[in-house]
Write a protein that holds these residues in place. Structure first.
Motif, mmCIF file in Angstrom:
data_model
loop_
_atom_site.group_PDB
_atom_site.id
_atom_site.type_symbol
_atom_site.label_atom_id
_atom_site.label_comp_id
_atom_site.label_asym_id
_atom_site.label_seq_id
_atom_site.Cartn_x
_atom_site.Cartn_y
_atom_site.Cartn_z
ATOM 1 N N VAL A 129 0.859 -1.187 0.000
ATOM 2 C CA VAL A 129 0.000 0.000 0.000
ATOM 3 C C VAL A 129 0.890 1.230 0.000
ATOM 4 O O VAL A 129 1.793 1.355 0.828
ATOM 5 C CB VAL A 129 -0.921 0.032 1.247
ATOM 6 C CG1 VAL A 129 -1.742 1.319 1.274
ATOM 7 C CG2 VAL A 129 -1.827 -1.179 1.284
ATOM 8 N N LEU A 130 0.657 2.142 -0.935
ATOM 9 C CA LEU A 130 1.374 3.409 -0.997
ATOM 10 C C LEU A 130 0.412 4.521 -0.611
ATOM 11 O O LEU A 130 -0.677 4.631 -1.170
ATOM 12 C CB LEU A 130 1.919 3.668 -2.402
ATOM 13 C CG LEU A 130 2.675 4.973 -2.589
ATOM 14 C CD1 LEU A 130 3.836 4.782 -3.552
ATOM 15 C CD2 LEU A 130 1.797 6.104 -3.082
ATOM 16 N N LEU A 131 0.824 5.312 0.380
ATOM 17 C CA LEU A 131 0.055 6.490 0.780
ATOM 18 C C LEU A 131 0.889 7.720 0.441
ATOM 19 O O LEU A 131 2.086 7.762 0.738
ATOM 20 C CB LEU A 131 -0.230 6.465 2.282
ATOM 21 C CG LEU A 131 -1.048 5.287 2.806
ATOM 22 C CD1 LEU A 131 -1.098 5.320 4.331
ATOM 23 C CD2 LEU A 131 -2.439 5.322 2.240
ATOM 24 N N GLY A 132 0.276 8.705 -0.164
ATOM 25 C CA GLY A 132 0.971 9.940 -0.512
ATOM 26 C C GLY A 132 0.507 11.088 0.362
ATOM 27 O O GLY A 132 -0.638 11.122 0.799
ATOM 28 N N ASP A 133 1.428 12.018 0.636
ATOM 29 C CA ASP A 133 1.106 13.183 1.450
ATOM 30 C C ASP A 133 1.756 14.409 0.825
ATOM 31 O O ASP A 133 2.939 14.644 1.007
ATOM 32 C CB ASP A 133 1.612 12.975 2.885
ATOM 33 C CG ASP A 133 1.294 14.134 3.814
ATOM 34 O OD1 ASP A 133 0.785 15.172 3.347
ATOM 35 O OD2 ASP A 133 1.569 13.994 5.012
ATOM 36 N N ILE A 150 -0.438 20.840 -1.277
ATOM 37 C CA ILE A 150 0.373 21.797 -2.027
ATOM 38 C C ILE A 150 1.107 21.115 -3.174
ATOM 39 O O ILE A 150 1.122 21.606 -4.291
ATOM 40 C CB ILE A 150 1.378 22.498 -1.091
ATOM 41 C CG1 ILE A 150 0.610 23.289 -0.032
ATOM 42 C CG2 ILE A 150 2.341 23.388 -1.862
ATOM 43 C CD1 ILE A 150 1.447 23.804 1.103
ATOM 44 N N LYS A 151 1.708 19.971 -2.890
ATOM 45 C CA LYS A 151 2.461 19.218 -3.896
ATOM 46 C C LYS A 151 1.600 18.081 -4.420
ATOM 47 O O LYS A 151 0.752 17.533 -3.702
ATOM 48 C CB LYS A 151 3.727 18.608 -3.277
ATOM 49 C CG LYS A 151 4.774 19.607 -2.903
ATOM 50 C CD LYS A 151 5.553 20.000 -4.118
ATOM 51 C CE LYS A 151 6.889 20.590 -3.704
ATOM 52 N NZ LYS A 151 7.903 20.389 -4.667
ATOM 53 N N GLN A 152 1.846 17.686 -5.654
ATOM 54 C CA GLN A 152 1.112 16.582 -6.241
ATOM 55 C C GLN A 152 1.497 15.288 -5.515
ATOM 56 O O GLN A 152 2.673 15.013 -5.290
ATOM 57 C CB GLN A 152 1.444 16.458 -7.722
ATOM 58 C CG GLN A 152 0.671 15.369 -8.411
ATOM 59 C CD GLN A 152 0.994 15.277 -9.893
ATOM 60 O OE1 GLN A 152 1.858 15.970 -10.393
ATOM 61 N NE2 GLN A 152 0.291 14.410 -10.585
ATOM 62 N N ALA A 153 0.497 14.516 -5.140
ATOM 63 C CA ALA A 153 0.699 13.225 -4.487
ATOM 64 C C ALA A 153 -0.528 12.370 -4.760
ATOM 65 O O ALA A 153 -1.579 12.892 -5.139
ATOM 66 C CB ALA A 153 0.897 13.411 -2.984
ATOM 67 N N ALA A 154 -0.385 11.075 -4.567
ATOM 68 C CA ALA A 154 -1.521 10.178 -4.752
ATOM 69 C C ALA A 154 -2.635 10.606 -3.796
ATOM 70 O O ALA A 154 -2.416 10.703 -2.593
ATOM 71 C CB ALA A 154 -1.103 8.741 -4.480
ATOM 72 N N LEU A 155 -3.804 10.882 -4.332
ATOM 73 C CA LEU A 155 -4.925 11.340 -3.510
ATOM 74 C C LEU A 155 -5.572 10.197 -2.745
ATOM 75 O O LEU A 155 -6.159 10.413 -1.695
ATOM 76 C CB LEU A 155 -5.972 12.032 -4.378
ATOM 77 C CG LEU A 155 -5.506 13.306 -5.079
ATOM 78 C CD1 LEU A 155 -6.612 13.851 -5.973
ATOM 79 C CD2 LEU A 155 -5.064 14.335 -4.069
ATOM 80 N N ARG A 156 -5.490 9.012 -3.309
ATOM 81 C CA ARG A 156 -6.056 7.823 -2.663
ATOM 82 C C ARG A 156 -4.944 6.811 -2.492
ATOM 83 O O ARG A 156 -3.968 6.820 -3.237
ATOM 84 C CB ARG A 156 -7.136 7.223 -3.551
ATOM 85 C CG ARG A 156 -8.356 8.081 -3.627
ATOM 86 C CD ARG A 156 -9.432 7.406 -4.476
ATOM 87 N NE ARG A 156 -10.077 8.473 -5.212
ATOM 88 C CZ ARG A 156 -10.196 8.538 -6.516
ATOM 89 N NH1 ARG A 156 -9.755 7.578 -7.273
ATOM 90 N NH2 ARG A 156 -10.779 9.561 -7.083
ATOM 91 N N PRO A 157 -5.101 5.903 -1.545
ATOM 92 C CA PRO A 157 -4.105 4.845 -1.387
ATOM 93 C C PRO A 157 -3.979 4.046 -2.682
ATOM 94 O O PRO A 157 -4.966 3.769 -3.359
ATOM 95 C CB PRO A 157 -4.676 3.973 -0.270
ATOM 96 C CG PRO A 157 -5.598 4.879 0.477
ATOM 97 C CD PRO A 157 -6.158 5.826 -0.530
ATOM 98 N N VAL A 158 -2.757 3.712 -3.029
ATOM 99 C CA VAL A 158 -2.487 2.877 -4.201
ATOM 100 C C VAL A 158 -2.163 1.491 -3.646
ATOM 101 O O VAL A 158 -1.234 1.335 -2.861
ATOM 102 C CB VAL A 158 -1.313 3.438 -5.027
ATOM 103 C CG1 VAL A 158 -1.046 2.565 -6.241
ATOM 104 C CG2 VAL A 158 -1.583 4.885 -5.437
#
Length: 155
Positions: free
Chosen positions: A62-66, A70-78
């Motif tokens: 599971v990849l979580l982005g934060d 402000i910065k582009q990141a995965a909005l939902r868990p991948v």
């Protein structure tokens, strides 16, 4: 964004975080095992090697982005090795010659990713059974400012 859509995203993120938190290693991960997994992960990310990523990622990673909004990141868990590997390999194409350096952040194995010399991302990894089973990729400038201060002190 409408309220129900926001709630739905919040529930998905909550379930993913709970899923990651509920997974416990079968035993303590040795520093050597964590280092090997991080090195294999780093080599694969640096080269954009999807096959190498699939070899080092757990099937249910599971990849979580934060991005801190402000910065582009995965909005939902991948979720899933294939989806995470494709995302990471595509990121390699978008970022011009990033440099990756192994580190430890909050007690977890991590990589310090710099692009054009500037701190870009700090993914911390969870290792279970020699495979990367969780990634928490921080891109939030506010949170990265703490890493920037800590790495500046070590030089």
């Amino acid at each position: 964004m409408n309220v129900s859509r926001r709630r739905s995203r919040g529930r998905v993120a909550h379930r993913a975080r709970a899923h990651v938190a509920a997974r416990r290693p079968r035993g303590p991960v040795s520093a050597t095992e964590a280092r090997r997994a991080l090195q294999a992960f780093q080599r694969s990310v640096e080269s954009g090697d999807v096959r190498g990523l699939l070899d080092v990622l757990a099937p249910d990673v599971v990849l979580l982005g934060d991005g801190g909004g402000i910065k582009q990141a995965a909005l939902r868990p991948v979720v899933g090795a294939d989806r995470v590997a494709r995302l990471l390999a595509s990121r390699k194409v978008e970022v011009a010659a990033p440099s990756l350096h192994p580190a430890e952040v909050n007690g977890w194995p991590a990589l310090i990713v710099r692009s054009g010399g500037a701190l870009d991302t700090v993914p911390t990894v969870r290792v279970d059974d020699g495979l990367v089973s969780g990634l928490y990729a921080v891109r939030s400038p506010e949170k990265l400012s703490h890493v920037q201060q800590a790495t500046a002190l070590r030089r």
